[in-house]
Design a protein around this motif. Structure first.
Motif: not given
Ligand code: ADP
Ligand code: MG
Length: 433
Positions: A35-47, A303-308, A310-318, A327-328
């Protein structure tokens, strides 16, 4: 272009292209809910969500104000479907089968910490029932006990042997079920006629007399026929407690081997192996970073490796070092939620050999002051406690006393190398409990 996109374009001019592509570009503006005083953005993941919140939220609010001339509060939030997707990718990796086919010797990295256990299990897999029977492996959580035991199981199963793998908890449940259904004969047949019996986490049988009795007979039957038994536990048989004497002594009949926390080099080997298996590409500096930050638990490294991944796949980045650190950080923060002042004080007290009550007292001896300073610093650094809360906890007059102490400590950290090393060392200890 909507107003949200226009503001992001403005931001683009103020930050690096890389930050823009990696984080800001992933935002979508909700034209309907804003609205005029609230801007909402969506991020693709928690990170990304947390990252943008901490680094860019105020900047965005400022840019909105510049653009439309009045105050707007910016809200960065998650698209719920994304979280679910990440969870799914991470969970897909956890397989539930009896013998995990990837728990093989080739995937197990050997170093000083596990050399003895590895050699023992390997030799049992080559000459089952003849070398060490039972083979008893013990060690802390996530150090590879189940992996090793199943590696032997996989080898023996491939030779056509009838291998049973079970946790002692499942063994107990299976027993109770057969008792209920009055099918104990089947139970006995099953466990006493196999060629190899692998029972994981045997410490669970502690103080459970009936199942210990049953297990004793299973053990005797198998042992008499030279059928291989491998057991694991979190402790040495002598230390388990609540075990029948005859069981405890039998556990030591064959060979008892321990697994220690992996050394840095072994951790690095393990990470490299896991990357190879999971097709994750990491540079050496990232691998070294993960190996130093994660103290010992290999499961946590995975756990960290699979998180890394998963995130990199979803975000298409190295995956780069900055990304890994983020992440850590998330992961460490998650752990720190459970940290309390008591836990920190207890760890400091144990390390410096001073009672917790003394650390929290008004005593002024040199040792006490030293310990108290460290405890206060860690509590402030690693928990959400406020200064008044700390003052109360450490028996100090008020928050100014705490703030004075913190200032003093910061000076010491700058000037006194030994003090800094001690702080780092204890930070590591505390964050790895
Ligand atoms: P434990 O049974 O001791 O709690 P696990 O055997 O379940 O630990 O090991 C946890 C994870 O860490 C498993 O996925 C295992 O493959 C991995 N792991 C542990 N130690 C090693 C190692 N030395 N080499 C390769 N992977 C390891
Ligand atoms: Mg296990």
């Amino acid at each position: 272009m909507n107003i949200g996109q226009e503001v992001l374009e403005l931001l683009k001019e103020e930050i690096t292209q890389q930050s823009y592509d990696r984080y800001i570009k992933q935002l979508t503006y909700d034209t309907k809910k804003s609205s005029s005083d609230l801007a909402i953005f969506y991020a693709p993941n928690a990170l990304i969500c947390n990252w943008i919140k901490s680094k860019y939220k105020e900047k965005l609010e400022h840019l909105f104000e510049v653009k439309i001339g009045s105050k707007v509060s910016v809200k960065i939030t998650l698209k719920t479907s994304t979280e679910r997707k990440i969870k799914k990718i991470t969970e897909q990796k956890i397989q539930h089968s009896l013998l995990n086919p990837s728990h093989i010797f080739d995937n197990f990295m050997v170093g000083g910490s596990n050399q003895f256990a590895y050699t023992a299990v390997k030799s049992v897999s080559e000459k089952s029932g003849k070398n060490y029977n039972p083979l008893f492996i013990y060690g802390g959580v996530g150090l590879g006990k189940t992996h090793l035991m199943q590696a032997a199981g996989n080898v023996l199963q491939n030779q056509g042997k009838n291998v049973i793998y079970t946790t002692s908890e499942q063994f107990l449940n299976d027993f109770l079920r057969h008792v209920r259904n009055q099918t104990m004969e089947n139970f006995k047949d099953k466990y006493r006629k196999c060629d190899v019996l692998l029972i994981d986490d045997i410490q669970f049988l502690s103080n459970k007399d009936v199942i210990q009795e049953e297990f004793f007979h299973t053990f005797e039957a198998l042992k008499n026929e030279n059928k291989q038994i491998i057991l694991t536990a979190d402790k040495h048989p002598k230390k388990i407690g609540g075990l029948e004497k005859r069981l405890q002594s039998r556990f030591e009949w064959g060979l008892v081997a321990d697994i220690q926390s992996p050394e840095l080099e072994t951790k690095i080997l393990i990470i490299k192996k896991k990357c190879e298996i999971n097709k994750v590409v990491l540079t050496n500096d990232i691998i070294n970073y993960i190996a130093t930050v994660i103290e010992s638990n290999v499961r946590e490294i995975e756990g960290i490796l699979s998180k890394l991944h998963a995130y990199s796949q979803l975000m298409h980045i190295d995956i780069d070092l900055e990304f890994t650190k983020n992440i850590l950080k998330d992961q460490l923060l998650e752990k720190q939620k459970d940290l309390t002042l008591d836990i920190i004080t207890k760890i400091v007290s144990k390390d410096l050999n001073i009672k917790p009550t003394e650390i929290r007292s008004k005593g002024r001896s040199k040792n006490l002051v030293y310990a108290r300073r460290i405890a206060i610093y860690l509590c402030r650094d690693l928990t959400q406690s406020t200064m008044p809360q700390l003052a109360l906890y450490f028996g100090m007059k008020d928050h100014t006393a705490i703030s004075h102490t913190l200032r003093k400590i910061n000076l010491l950290i700058k000037d006194d190398e030994d003090f800094k090393v001690k702080i780092d060392e204890l930070t590591n200890k505390v964050t790895n409990v």
